[in-house]
Design an enzyme around this catalytic site. Structure first.
Site, PDB file in Angstrom:
ATOM      1  N   GLU A 198       0.830  -1.206   0.000  1.00 57.18           N
ATOM      2  CA  GLU A 198       0.000   0.000   0.000  1.00 57.18           C
ATOM      3  C   GLU A 198       0.865   1.256   0.000  1.00 57.18           C
ATOM      4  O   GLU A 198       0.525   2.261  -0.642  1.00 57.18           O
ATOM      5  CB  GLU A 198      -0.936  -0.006   1.206  1.00 57.18           C
ATOM      6  CG  GLU A 198      -1.952  -1.141   1.209  1.00 57.18           C
ATOM      7  CD  GLU A 198      -2.812  -1.148  -0.039  1.00 57.18           C
ATOM      8  OE1 GLU A 198      -3.351  -0.085  -0.400  1.00 57.18           O
ATOM      9  OE2 GLU A 198      -2.940  -2.217  -0.675  1.00 57.18           O
TER      10      GLU A 198
ATOM     11  N   TRP B 214       2.047   1.706  -3.475  1.00 61.89           N
ATOM     12  CA  TRP B 214       0.989   2.301  -4.312  1.00 61.89           C
ATOM     13  C   TRP B 214       1.031   3.829  -4.232  1.00 61.89           C
ATOM     14  O   TRP B 214       0.808   4.511  -5.231  1.00 61.89           O
ATOM     15  CB  TRP B 214      -0.397   1.812  -3.863  1.00 61.89           C
ATOM     16  CG  TRP B 214      -0.880   0.565  -4.537  1.00 61.89           C
ATOM     17  CD1 TRP B 214      -0.933  -0.681  -4.006  1.00 61.89           C
ATOM     18  CD2 TRP B 214      -1.426   0.443  -5.864  1.00 61.89           C
ATOM     19  NE1 TRP B 214      -1.459  -1.566  -4.911  1.00 61.89           N
ATOM     20  CE2 TRP B 214      -1.775  -0.907  -6.061  1.00 61.89           C
ATOM     21  CE3 TRP B 214      -1.641   1.350  -6.902  1.00 61.89           C
ATOM     22  CZ2 TRP B 214      -2.324  -1.373  -7.254  1.00 61.89           C
ATOM     23  CZ3 TRP B 214      -2.198   0.889  -8.097  1.00 61.89           C
ATOM     24  CH2 TRP B 214      -2.536  -0.450  -8.260  1.00 61.89           C
TER      25      TRP B 214
END
Length: 479
Positions: free
Chosen positions: A272, A275
């Site tokens: 994450e 990302w």
């Protein structure tokens, strides 16, 4: 004696801070400043904004922390592009230091500041601080920016060395901090032109101390992140997104711990963080995505417009779609300024593929409401859901809001938290209460069309319209 000014922006902490470290290391006297930028604040749609309150509270804590080190924070309520050069001249500094900001409007602002400082003979130094890799640091073998996440992640991991995760120590040079002039105290919320929100009631602690408390809590749960992160009724995520947005905690520290912690939970959470870097590099190389599709062929998609589309959009905004998980998610956003990540995907898919409304309208609604609003991540997420972005879900993949509800809130705990009108509806019906008979609706105090709205669209029919909408765009591309 050399004098510098550190301009804080989205990096509201006094430790592991690139610009502050470089200024302190190279200058004997260092002032610190923060600008409540009128160019941003005056454009906000409401005078009640949790983000402004969060920033102000974090600035107060930063000022206190810097004063404990012998410095302090000069705070201005002005237009930053004029105020920063004017302050630099008044303080007679030789250089201004700041950390990179990659948003298009921020780049324009920084160019203006750089030009004004340069004309006065003052240097402007900026540094990477809010990401691990930026701009063109991670490229394909052909020297191009990545447009698919998995190969980007793999290249990111291959390129990572301890150098990129090193902290920037402020402590050895803290004696170089200067106390600010007394005429620059932190303005009150009312002096900024804003009113108090419900920030104190939504369990979002502010500042470095708030970030630290959330981080310590999440580190005890990070091992379960891969299993718990998709369930909005479960305490499964870090809740650090607002703190990452405003830099009250260091991304380098978070990435170091994620890398050092064994298990799939930490590995999934690290993805994450990657990302975030991925969407920042997309925005850097393709600033046009702010207003257009990453995949140009989908600019030809004919989204719904007109009075009926406006009615549907308003129902989505006001949590009146008749689909409980969608409505509960929108109430969470409207009431708290935050939404669980799984639900961001669900409501974005619903707006674009069930209602057929342009993703930009949803993206801009989120921009007004989200405490953690970040243009790169928000834009990337919306284009992913709408299938117009890089590495997006295929256009023919359309979330079923009932199936998503059954899978990720099986007992309806999250739904009941935000939709008390469904509190007595049993789990059997909670995901599609319109399927109850009139007698059951009465028994469970939920009359469809009265206590809770009927679905504003039929999902199966909406799905077919979306498939045709994208097929037409693809056909137009082929001509």
């Amino acid at each position: 004696m050399s004098v510098a000014l550190v301009w804080f922006r989205r990096d509201l902490r006094d430790h592991d801070h690139a610009a502050l470290y470089h200024a302190l290391k190279t200058h004997t006297r260092v002032y610190c400043a923060f600008v409540f930028d009128r160019e941003i604040l005056d454009a906000l749609p409401s005078r009640v904004d949790r983000r402004v309150e969060f920033i102000r509270a974090s600035v107060v804590e930063l000022d206190t922390a810097l004063r404990a080190r012998g410095g302090g924070l000069i705070t201005l309520h002005d237009h930053a592009r004029e105020a920063v050069p004017a302050l630099a001249l008044r303080l007679n500094v030789t250089a201004v230091f700041a950390n990179h900001d990659y948003e298009p409007d921020a780049l324009v602002r920084d160019d203006a500041v750089r030009g004004a400082l340069g004309a006065a003979g003052i240097a402007f130094h900026t540094f990477k601080d809010q990401v691990i890799f930026e701009k063109s640091e991670v490229l394909t073998g052909a020297g191009r920016p990545f447009s698919v996440f998995t190969p980007y992640r793999n290249a990111w991991r291959r390129q990572l060395t301890p150098f990129f995760l090193q902290a920037y120590p402020v402590e050895p040079y803290a004696a170089h901090l200067c106390a600010p002039p007394t005429e620059y105290p932190v303005p009150s919320l009312s002096q900024l032109g804003f009113e108090a929100s419900n920030l104190g009631d939504i369990a979002l602690p502010c500042g470095m101390s708030g970030a630290r408390a959330l981080w310590h809590d999440f580190r005890t749960r990070i091992g379960d992140y891969d299993r718990a992160r998709d369930y909005p009724a479960v305490k499964g995520v870090s809740y650090l997104s607002t703190h990452l947005r405003f830099g009250t905690i260091s991304i380098r520290e978070l990435a170091r711990v994620a890398l050092e912690t064994p298990g799939k939970g930490a590995e999934t959470w690290l993805n994450e963080l990657i990302w975030r870097d991925f969407y920042q590099q997309v925005l850097w190389h393709r600033p046009d995505v702010v207003a257009r599709s990453f995949r140009p062929e989908f600019d030809a998609v004919r989204w719904e417009e007109g009075p009926d589309a406006e009615r549907l959009f308003l129902a989505w905004c006001e949590a009146r779609t008749g689909y409980p998980l969608v409505d509960a998610a929108m109430r969470q956003l409207n009431q708290t300024g935050w939404m669980h990540n799984r639900l961001r995907m669900v409501v974005a898919s619903f707006l674009t593929k069930d209602l057929g409304i342009h993703w930009l309208r949803g993206e801009r609604y989120f921009a007004d409401k989200l405490n953690d609003y970040d243009i790169a991540a928000n834009n990337g997420g919306w284009q992913w859901a709408a299938s117009t972005g890089c590495d997006a879900q295929p256009w023919f993949r359309i979330f079923n809001p009932v199936t998503q509800s059954e899978r990720f809130d099986p007992d309806g705990r999250f739904i009941r938290r935000y939709l008390p009108e469904l509190s007595e509806v049993p789990a059997r019906w909670i995901h599609a209460p319109w399927l109850m008979s009139p007698l059951e609706q009465t028994a469970h105090r939920c009359r469809i069309g009265s206590d809770y709205p009927a679905p504003i669209v039929d999902h199966a029919q909406a799905r077919e319209r979306t498939l045709q909408r994208f097929k037409q765009a693809k056909a137009a591309e082929a001509e």
